[in-house]
Design a protein around this motif. Structure first.
Motif, PDB file in Angstrom:
ATOM      1  N   LEU A   1      -8.471   5.963  -2.792  1.00 32.86           N
ATOM      2  CA  LEU A   1      -7.227   4.750  -3.161  1.00 32.86           C
ATOM      3  C   LEU A   1      -6.862   3.885  -1.997  1.00 32.86           C
ATOM      4  O   LEU A   1      -6.587   2.625  -2.396  1.00 32.86           O
ATOM      5  CB  LEU A   1      -5.811   5.746  -3.642  1.00 32.86           C
ATOM      6  CG  LEU A   1      -4.799   5.206  -4.203  1.00 32.86           C
ATOM      7  CD1 LEU A   1      -5.041   4.349  -5.380  1.00 32.86           C
ATOM      8  CD2 LEU A   1      -3.700   6.092  -4.331  1.00 32.86           C
ATOM      9  N   THR A   2      -6.550   4.525  -1.070  1.00 31.18           N
ATOM     10  CA  THR A   2      -6.201   3.497   0.053  1.00 31.18           C
ATOM     11  C   THR A   2      -7.076   2.555   0.482  1.00 31.18           C
ATOM     12  O   THR A   2      -6.953   1.428   0.724  1.00 31.18           O
ATOM     13  CB  THR A   2      -5.720   4.386   1.579  1.00 31.18           C
ATOM     14  OG1 THR A   2      -4.896   5.361   1.290  1.00 31.18           O
ATOM     15  CG2 THR A   2      -5.458   3.456   2.408  1.00 31.18           C
TER      16      THR A   2
ATOM     17  N   MET B   1      -7.500  -0.166  -2.144  1.00 32.11           N
ATOM     18  CA  MET B   1      -6.085  -1.136  -2.070  1.00 32.11           C
ATOM     19  C   MET B   1      -6.292  -1.806  -0.942  1.00 32.11           C
ATOM     20  O   MET B   1      -6.023  -3.174  -1.012  1.00 32.11           O
ATOM     21  CB  MET B   1      -4.869  -0.161  -1.885  1.00 32.11           C
ATOM     22  CG  MET B   1      -4.311   0.273  -3.375  1.00 32.11           C
ATOM     23  SD  MET B   1      -2.756   1.125  -3.154  1.00 32.11           S
ATOM     24  CE  MET B   1      -2.959   2.243  -1.846  1.00 32.11           C
TER      25      MET B   1
ATOM     26  N   ILE C   1       2.437   2.716  -3.473  1.00 30.06           N
ATOM     27  CA  ILE C   1       1.285   3.197  -4.434  1.00 30.06           C
ATOM     28  C   ILE C   1       0.901   4.523  -3.675  1.00 30.06           C
ATOM     29  O   ILE C   1       0.431   5.548  -4.633  1.00 30.06           O
ATOM     30  CB  ILE C   1       0.404   2.132  -4.676  1.00 30.06           C
ATOM     31  CG1 ILE C   1       1.066   0.902  -5.272  1.00 30.06           C
ATOM     32  CG2 ILE C   1      -0.870   2.981  -5.282  1.00 30.06           C
ATOM     33  CD1 ILE C   1       0.085  -0.176  -5.205  1.00 30.06           C
TER      34      ILE C   1
ATOM     35  N   VAL D   1       0.697  -1.138   0.057  1.00 30.51           N
ATOM     36  CA  VAL D   1      -0.013   0.150  -0.075  1.00 30.51           C
ATOM     37  C   VAL D   1       0.823   1.266  -0.020  1.00 30.51           C
ATOM     38  O   VAL D   1       0.568   2.166  -1.008  1.00 30.51           O
ATOM     39  CB  VAL D   1      -0.968   0.059   1.164  1.00 30.51           C
ATOM     40  CG1 VAL D   1      -1.595   1.450   1.399  1.00 30.51           C
ATOM     41  CG2 VAL D   1      -2.115  -1.094   0.961  1.00 30.51           C
TER      42      VAL D   1
ATOM     43  N   VAL E   1       1.426   7.937  -6.065  1.00 29.73           N
ATOM     44  CA  VAL E   1       0.363   8.260  -6.931  1.00 29.73           C
ATOM     45  C   VAL E   1      -0.285   9.438  -5.952  1.00 29.73           C
ATOM     46  O   VAL E   1      -0.506  10.487  -6.567  1.00 29.73           O
ATOM     47  CB  VAL E   1      -0.655   7.132  -6.925  1.00 29.73           C
ATOM     48  CG1 VAL E   1      -1.830   7.629  -7.702  1.00 29.73           C
ATOM     49  CG2 VAL E   1      -0.059   6.094  -7.860  1.00 29.73           C
TER      50      VAL E   1
ATOM     51  N   ASP F   1      -6.770  10.282  -1.677  1.00 28.42           N
ATOM     52  CA  ASP F   1      -6.030   9.229  -0.996  1.00 28.42           C
ATOM     53  C   ASP F   1      -6.853   8.112  -0.218  1.00 28.42           C
ATOM     54  O   ASP F   1      -6.688   7.144   0.052  1.00 28.42           O
ATOM     55  CB  ASP F   1      -4.963   9.792   0.242  1.00 28.42           C
ATOM     56  CG  ASP F   1      -3.972  10.454  -0.381  1.00 28.42           C
ATOM     57  OD1 ASP F   1      -3.559   9.954  -1.499  1.00 28.42           O
ATOM     58  OD2 ASP F   1      -3.265  11.313   0.062  1.00 28.42           O
TER      59      ASP F   1
END
Length: 156
Positions: free
Chosen positions: A71-72, A75, A46, A43, A50, A68
């Motif tokens: 995205l987090t 993932m 990335i 994690v 990104v 974020d």
């Protein structure tokens, strides 16, 4: 930009994500330390490259923190399905809690990045030494007695 400048912020981000994962994942899904370290090592790069180096400088702190989160969450949810699918646990709830706490740390981490990596410091001089201006002018002196006497004569 020299790649060595990224080592310290990357390690800080890795430490934050790992600490939050160690706090939430063993309780929520019964994750082992090896699972947590592997998830954090997937994690963090990335999220750092990104979210923090690509998105944050372009859109700012608030929007980058929201992106974020997404995205987090994505993932961690995918990795949770891979690592913990065989366990009878709430992967979605664990992912939400973990992502929530990681997102709480993002504005502080973004402020650190702006200050140390991107060299965007606030101009503190204006708050420490105020810039006062002095105005030089002459005031007109109005004599009220003359003004009143002229007014009284007109009314008679």
């Amino acid at each position: 930009m020299d790649w060595m400048n990224h080592v310290k912020p990357f390690l800080i981000k890795l430490l934050i994500i790992t600490a939050i994962n160690v706090t939430v994942l063993p309780i929520a899904v019964g994750a082992t330390l090896v699972d947590i370290i592997i998830i954090s090592l997937i994690v963090t790069p990335i999220a750092y490259f990104v979210g923090d180096l690509f998105i944050m400088p372009r859109v700012g702190n608030a929007i980058a923190s929201i992106l974020d989160f997404g995205l987090t969450f994505l993932m961690l949810w995918i990795l949770g399905l891979i690592f913990f699918a065989d366990r009878n646990s709430s992967i979605l709830l664990a992912t939400l809690f973990t992502t929530f706490f990681i997102t709480l740390s993002e504005p502080l981490f973004h402020a650190y990045l702006k200050n140390k990596l991107f060299n965007e410091k606030e101009d503190k001089r204006s708050t420490i030494i105020p810039n006062y201006s002095t105005e030089f002018a002459e005031d007109d002196v109005i004599e009220l007695d003359k003004h009143r006497s002229k007014k009284d004569e007109r009314t008679k």
